[in-house]
Design an enzyme around this catalytic site. Sequence first.
Site, short mmCIF file in Angstrom:
data_model
loop_
_atom_site.label_atom_id
_atom_site.label_comp_id
_atom_site.label_asym_id
_atom_site.label_seq_id
_atom_site.Cartn_x
_atom_site.Cartn_y
_atom_site.Cartn_z
N ASP A 118 23.05 -31.32 -22.84
CA ASP A 118 22.58 -30.86 -21.59
C ASP A 118 21.39 -31.38 -21.07
O ASP A 118 20.33 -31.75 -22.08
CB ASP A 118 22.43 -29.14 -21.81
CG ASP A 118 22.74 -28.68 -20.33
OD1 ASP A 118 23.16 -29.41 -19.32
OD2 ASP A 118 22.16 -27.61 -20.62
N ARG A 143 18.01 -32.24 -14.82
CA ARG A 143 16.52 -32.01 -14.91
C ARG A 143 15.77 -33.44 -15.42
O ARG A 143 14.34 -33.65 -14.75
CB ARG A 143 16.34 -30.97 -16.13
CG ARG A 143 16.63 -29.50 -15.44
CD ARG A 143 16.64 -28.33 -16.47
NE ARG A 143 17.90 -28.49 -17.14
CZ ARG A 143 18.26 -27.90 -18.41
NH1 ARG A 143 17.07 -27.20 -18.85
NH2 ARG A 143 19.31 -27.94 -18.89
N TRP A 144 16.30 -34.14 -16.15
CA TRP A 144 15.79 -35.31 -16.56
C TRP A 144 15.35 -36.13 -15.29
O TRP A 144 14.41 -36.77 -15.12
CB TRP A 144 16.51 -36.08 -17.59
CG TRP A 144 15.71 -37.33 -18.28
CD1 TRP A 144 14.84 -37.43 -19.40
CD2 TRP A 144 15.96 -38.64 -17.96
NE1 TRP A 144 14.62 -38.50 -19.36
CE2 TRP A 144 15.32 -39.51 -18.54
CE3 TRP A 144 16.63 -39.03 -16.71
CZ2 TRP A 144 15.29 -40.67 -18.38
CZ3 TRP A 144 16.66 -40.62 -16.48
CH2 TRP A 144 15.75 -41.31 -17.45
N GLU A 172 34.29 -25.90 -16.58
CA GLU A 172 33.48 -25.34 -15.14
C GLU A 172 32.83 -26.51 -14.37
O GLU A 172 32.32 -26.12 -13.63
CB GLU A 172 32.58 -24.43 -15.95
CG GLU A 172 33.21 -22.88 -16.52
CD GLU A 172 33.90 -23.19 -17.55
OE1 GLU A 172 33.64 -24.02 -18.47
OE2 GLU A 172 35.20 -22.82 -17.87
N ASN A 173 32.69 -27.76 -15.21
CA ASN A 173 31.98 -28.81 -14.41
C ASN A 173 32.68 -29.23 -13.38
O ASN A 173 32.05 -29.89 -12.23
CB ASN A 173 31.37 -29.76 -15.57
CG ASN A 173 30.32 -29.42 -16.45
OD1 ASN A 173 30.36 -29.64 -17.62
ND2 ASN A 173 29.27 -28.60 -16.17
N ARG A 179 22.04 -27.95 -29.15
CA ARG A 179 22.08 -27.97 -27.67
C ARG A 179 20.56 -28.48 -27.28
O ARG A 179 19.57 -27.94 -27.57
CB ARG A 179 22.42 -26.61 -27.04
CG ARG A 179 22.31 -26.55 -25.73
CD ARG A 179 22.71 -25.23 -24.76
NE ARG A 179 22.98 -25.44 -23.51
CZ ARG A 179 23.81 -24.99 -22.83
NH1 ARG A 179 24.74 -24.01 -23.29
NH2 ARG A 179 23.93 -25.31 -21.50
N ARG A 201 20.53 -36.54 -9.59
CA ARG A 201 20.96 -36.12 -10.66
C ARG A 201 21.95 -37.13 -11.55
O ARG A 201 21.85 -37.42 -12.66
CB ARG A 201 21.83 -34.82 -10.65
CG ARG A 201 21.05 -33.57 -10.02
CD ARG A 201 22.05 -32.63 -9.73
NE ARG A 201 23.11 -32.19 -10.80
CZ ARG A 201 22.58 -31.51 -11.94
NH1 ARG A 201 21.35 -30.78 -12.05
NH2 ARG A 201 23.37 -31.18 -12.92
N ARG A 231 30.83 -28.71 -9.70
CA ARG A 231 30.00 -29.73 -9.12
C ARG A 231 30.34 -30.41 -7.98
O ARG A 231 31.51 -30.73 -7.87
CB ARG A 231 29.23 -30.40 -10.36
CG ARG A 231 28.73 -29.65 -11.32
CD ARG A 231 28.04 -30.29 -12.30
NE ARG A 231 27.36 -29.57 -13.36
CZ ARG A 231 26.58 -29.81 -14.27
NH1 ARG A 231 26.00 -31.07 -14.26
NH2 ARG A 231 26.05 -28.97 -15.40
C1 IPE Z 1 27.28 -27.51 -20.75
O1 IPE Z 1 26.27 -27.69 -19.84
C2 IPE Z 1 28.26 -28.59 -20.59
C3 IPE Z 1 28.05 -29.65 -21.02
C4 IPE Z 1 26.87 -30.12 -21.40
C5 IPE Z 1 28.90 -30.91 -20.70
P1 IPE Z 1 26.15 -26.83 -18.54
O2 IPE Z 1 25.08 -27.62 -17.82
O3 IPE Z 1 27.58 -27.14 -17.69
O4 IPE Z 1 26.08 -25.51 -18.69
P2 IPE Z 1 25.50 -24.36 -17.99
O5 IPE Z 1 26.01 -24.24 -16.45
O6 IPE Z 1 23.96 -24.52 -17.80
O7 IPE Z 1 25.79 -22.81 -18.65
C1 IPE Z 2 24.67 -32.34 -18.71
O1 IPE Z 2 23.50 -32.35 -18.00
C2 IPE Z 2 25.94 -33.06 -18.27
C3 IPE Z 2 26.73 -32.34 -17.72
C4 IPE Z 2 27.12 -31.05 -17.79
C5 IPE Z 2 27.92 -33.31 -17.42
P1 IPE Z 2 23.42 -31.44 -16.70
O2 IPE Z 2 23.89 -32.34 -15.68
O3 IPE Z 2 23.91 -30.11 -16.71
O4 IPE Z 2 22.04 -31.25 -16.40
P2 IPE Z 2 20.82 -30.09 -16.11
O5 IPE Z 2 21.47 -28.96 -17.16
O6 IPE Z 2 21.29 -29.66 -14.59
O7 IPE Z 2 19.47 -30.43 -16.16
MG MG Z 3 23.31 -28.39 -17.82
#
Ligand code: IPE
Ligand code: IPE
Ligand code: MG
Length: 243
Positions: free
Chosen positions: A23, A27-28, A70-71, A185, A36, A74
């Site tokens: 995760d 933000r990076w 859930e992703n 994590r 993103r 996005r």
């Molecule tokens: C968890 O990260 C899923 C992955 C790293 C693939 P998310 O960014 O989706 O989790 P939430 O939404 O902050 O809980």
């Molecule tokens: C994890 O990074 C990758 C996936 C969930 C696919 P994020 O995209 O959730 O990054 P943050 O948490 O928004 O920084």
């Molecule tokens: Mg995330």
Amino acid sequence: MGSKEKELFKVDDRLRSVAIIMDGNGRWAKKRLMPRTFGHKAGAAIIEKTLMTLKEMGVHHVTLYAFSTENWKRPKEEVDVIMNLVYKYLDEVVCDRIRKDPDFSMKFLGDKNALPEKLREKCIEVENMAKDTPFVCNLALNYGGRDDIVHAANELVRLGLPITEENISKYIYTAPSPDPDLIIRTGGDFRVSNFLLWQGAYSEYVILDTLWPDFSYEDIEKSFKEFYSRKRRFGGLNEGEEE
Ligand code: IPE
Ligand code: IPE
Ligand code: MG
């Protein structure tokens, strides 16, 4: 990753199965005033190096959370970039790795039917190239811990098998990999986000502030040392704790 300069930290039988919630990509990128998707590219680029380091350290099963059920919420553009990055990684890196390394294989956790067709076919191709090797990477793609349990339960119903803990463990997506000893994590959030709900029942958790694209050998070593400092009880008591 610094693995060449200093002696690698080696694990023993207490730490053969490791899972990572990768995760913090968004933000990076934001910190660098970039979109993103720039973070996802940087995140994908360190996966191979991370896997090879873990393998060298003596880990046998690595489960990586790449995309949750859930992703899909996005924006479509972001989802498309992630799916393309996974395809590219499998096509350009993983296939080659499997051809060269007889000890390496990859499995996918989650319902492949929801994936773009080209990616679904690539996943099947990769899974068929090698199986049950000494080192296995489980890539969680369209994975949800709840979906995993429902899927296993449906398989048991379909096969007419009793719904027992043992049978669910045999039909969850990660089988036959053992439950993770440690779940790391990155990104600093203290939550599970629907990852390995069944398998993680007694896993040790280490939460790192490091954002995934910055994840380094030092982060692995720090997490492993933290793991070895913990006393696992599995609900019981350890020697000397009885009184
Ligand atoms: C968890 O990260 C899923 C992955 C790293 C693939 P998310 O960014 O989706 O989790 P939430 O939404 O902050 O809980
Ligand atoms: C994890 O990074 C990758 C996936 C969930 C696919 P994020 O995209 O959730 O990054 P943050 O948490 O928004 O920084
Ligand atoms: Mg995330």
